[in-house]
Design a protein around this motif. Structure first.
Motif, PDB file in Angstrom:
ATOM      1  N   ILE A 198       0.822  -1.142  -0.013  1.00 40.47           N
ATOM      2  CA  ILE A 198       0.034  -0.026  -0.271  1.00 40.47           C
ATOM      3  C   ILE A 198       0.819   1.278   0.111  1.00 40.47           C
ATOM      4  O   ILE A 198       0.610   2.330  -0.761  1.00 40.47           O
ATOM      5  CB  ILE A 198      -0.928   0.037   1.040  1.00 40.47           C
ATOM      6  N   LEU A 199       2.092   1.217   0.871  1.00 37.45           N
ATOM      7  CA  LEU A 199       2.855   2.216   0.814  1.00 37.45           C
ATOM      8  C   LEU A 199       3.646   2.455  -0.504  1.00 37.45           C
ATOM      9  O   LEU A 199       3.811   3.593  -1.198  1.00 37.45           O
ATOM     10  CB  LEU A 199       4.054   2.132   1.797  1.00 37.45           C
ATOM     11  N   PHE A 200       3.925   1.482  -1.270  1.00 34.44           N
ATOM     12  CA  PHE A 200       4.331   1.628  -2.639  1.00 34.44           C
ATOM     13  C   PHE A 200       3.231   2.160  -3.650  1.00 34.44           C
ATOM     14  O   PHE A 200       3.624   2.631  -4.482  1.00 34.44           O
ATOM     15  CB  PHE A 200       4.734   0.146  -3.094  1.00 34.44           C
ATOM     16  N   ALA A 201       1.904   1.843  -3.684  1.00 32.25           N
ATOM     17  CA  ALA A 201       0.988   2.125  -4.293  1.00 32.25           C
ATOM     18  C   ALA A 201       0.823   3.688  -4.192  1.00 32.25           C
ATOM     19  O   ALA A 201       0.074   4.336  -5.060  1.00 32.25           O
ATOM     20  CB  ALA A 201      -0.398   1.283  -3.982  1.00 32.25           C
ATOM     21  N   MET A 202       1.286   4.315  -3.243  1.00 30.22           N
ATOM     22  CA  MET A 202       1.054   5.653  -2.953  1.00 30.22           C
ATOM     23  C   MET A 202       1.582   6.500  -4.128  1.00 30.22           C
ATOM     24  O   MET A 202       1.213   7.527  -4.340  1.00 30.22           O
ATOM     25  CB  MET A 202       1.738   6.393  -1.625  1.00 30.22           C
ATOM     26  N   ILE A 203       2.784   5.700  -4.703  1.00 34.98           N
ATOM     27  CA  ILE A 203       3.376   6.557  -6.016  1.00 34.98           C
ATOM     28  C   ILE A 203       2.435   6.739  -7.066  1.00 34.98           C
ATOM     29  O   ILE A 203       2.499   7.788  -7.865  1.00 34.98           O
ATOM     30  CB  ILE A 203       4.548   5.730  -6.441  1.00 34.98           C
ATOM     31  N   PHE A 204       1.398   5.719  -7.214  1.00 33.86           N
ATOM     32  CA  PHE A 204       0.501   6.261  -8.386  1.00 33.86           C
ATOM     33  C   PHE A 204      -0.710   6.808  -8.107  1.00 33.86           C
ATOM     34  O   PHE A 204      -1.636   6.695  -8.914  1.00 33.86           O
ATOM     35  CB  PHE A 204       0.408   4.458  -8.725  1.00 33.86           C
ATOM     36  N   THR A 205      -0.950   7.411  -7.024  1.00 34.49           N
ATOM     37  CA  THR A 205      -2.140   8.211  -6.983  1.00 34.49           C
ATOM     38  C   THR A 205      -1.991   9.789  -7.558  1.00 34.49           C
ATOM     39  O   THR A 205      -0.872  10.011  -7.423  1.00 34.49           O
ATOM     40  CB  THR A 205      -2.330   8.144  -5.171  1.00 34.49           C
ATOM     41  N   GLU A 206      -3.065  10.327  -7.665  1.00 29.11           N
ATOM     42  CA  GLU A 206      -2.967  11.579  -8.146  1.00 29.11           C
ATOM     43  C   GLU A 206      -3.028  12.676  -7.308  1.00 29.11           C
ATOM     44  O   GLU A 206      -2.237  13.747  -7.309  1.00 29.11           O
ATOM     45  CB  GLU A 206      -4.038  11.692  -9.319  1.00 29.11           C
ATOM     46  N   THR A 207      -3.841  12.762  -5.986  1.00 33.80           N
ATOM     47  CA  THR A 207      -4.118  13.738  -5.333  1.00 33.80           C
ATOM     48  C   THR A 207      -3.509  13.765  -3.992  1.00 33.80           C
ATOM     49  O   THR A 207      -3.070  12.768  -3.510  1.00 33.80           O
ATOM     50  CB  THR A 207      -5.611  13.943  -5.084  1.00 33.80           C
ATOM     51  N   PHE A 208      -3.371  14.765  -3.504  1.00 35.99           N
ATOM     52  CA  PHE A 208      -2.718  14.923  -2.080  1.00 35.99           C
ATOM     53  C   PHE A 208      -3.498  14.066  -0.988  1.00 35.99           C
ATOM     54  O   PHE A 208      -2.791  13.397  -0.283  1.00 35.99           O
ATOM     55  CB  PHE A 208      -2.817  16.456  -1.522  1.00 35.99           C
ATOM     56  N   ILE A 209      -4.922  13.942  -1.016  1.00 32.91           N
ATOM     57  CA  ILE A 209      -5.603  13.268  -0.069  1.00 32.91           C
ATOM     58  C   ILE A 209      -5.500  11.855  -0.286  1.00 32.91           C
ATOM     59  O   ILE A 209      -5.264  10.849   0.662  1.00 32.91           O
ATOM     60  CB  ILE A 209      -7.215  13.638  -0.458  1.00 32.91           C
ATOM     61  N   GLU A 210      -5.329  11.444  -1.433  1.00 36.73           N
ATOM     62  CA  GLU A 210      -4.983   9.988  -1.857  1.00 36.73           C
ATOM     63  C   GLU A 210      -3.675   9.475  -1.500  1.00 36.73           C
ATOM     64  O   GLU A 210      -3.268   8.430  -0.742  1.00 36.73           O
ATOM     65  CB  GLU A 210      -4.951   9.714  -3.602  1.00 36.73           C
TER      66      GLU A 210
END
Length: 80
Positions: free
Chosen positions: A30-42
């Motif tokens: 999940i921490l690695f998936a943070m790279i692929f999100t678009e907004t600050f909230i995500e």
């Protein structure tokens, strides 16, 4: 304690160790998936969720290893 009780507690601690490893690795994903999100909230949501899961998994593994070590040490002392 009886030997059967000690063996059951060791088995439970080993299961908690494996479960803790799974939760820890899921938190890393999940921490690695943070790279692929678009907004600050995500980003913040993924970071908090990943760090929380990593903390829970690491704590479970740490506690399980302490219990396993303690129970095996008591088991060998009882046999002497």
């Amino acid at each position: 304690m009886k030997e059967n009780e000690v063996n059951a507690k060791i088995k439970a601690a080993q299961i908690n160790n494996a479960l803790g490893f799974f939760i820890l690795s899921f938190g890393i994903i999940i921490l690695f998936a943070m790279i692929f999100t678009e907004t600050f909230i995500e980003h913040m949501t993924d970071m908090v969720a990943g760090l929380l899961l990593m903390t829970i998994g690491g704590g479970m593994m740490w506690k399980a290893k302490i219990n396993i070590h303690k129970l095996k040490l008591n088991k060998t002392n009882d046999n002497k």
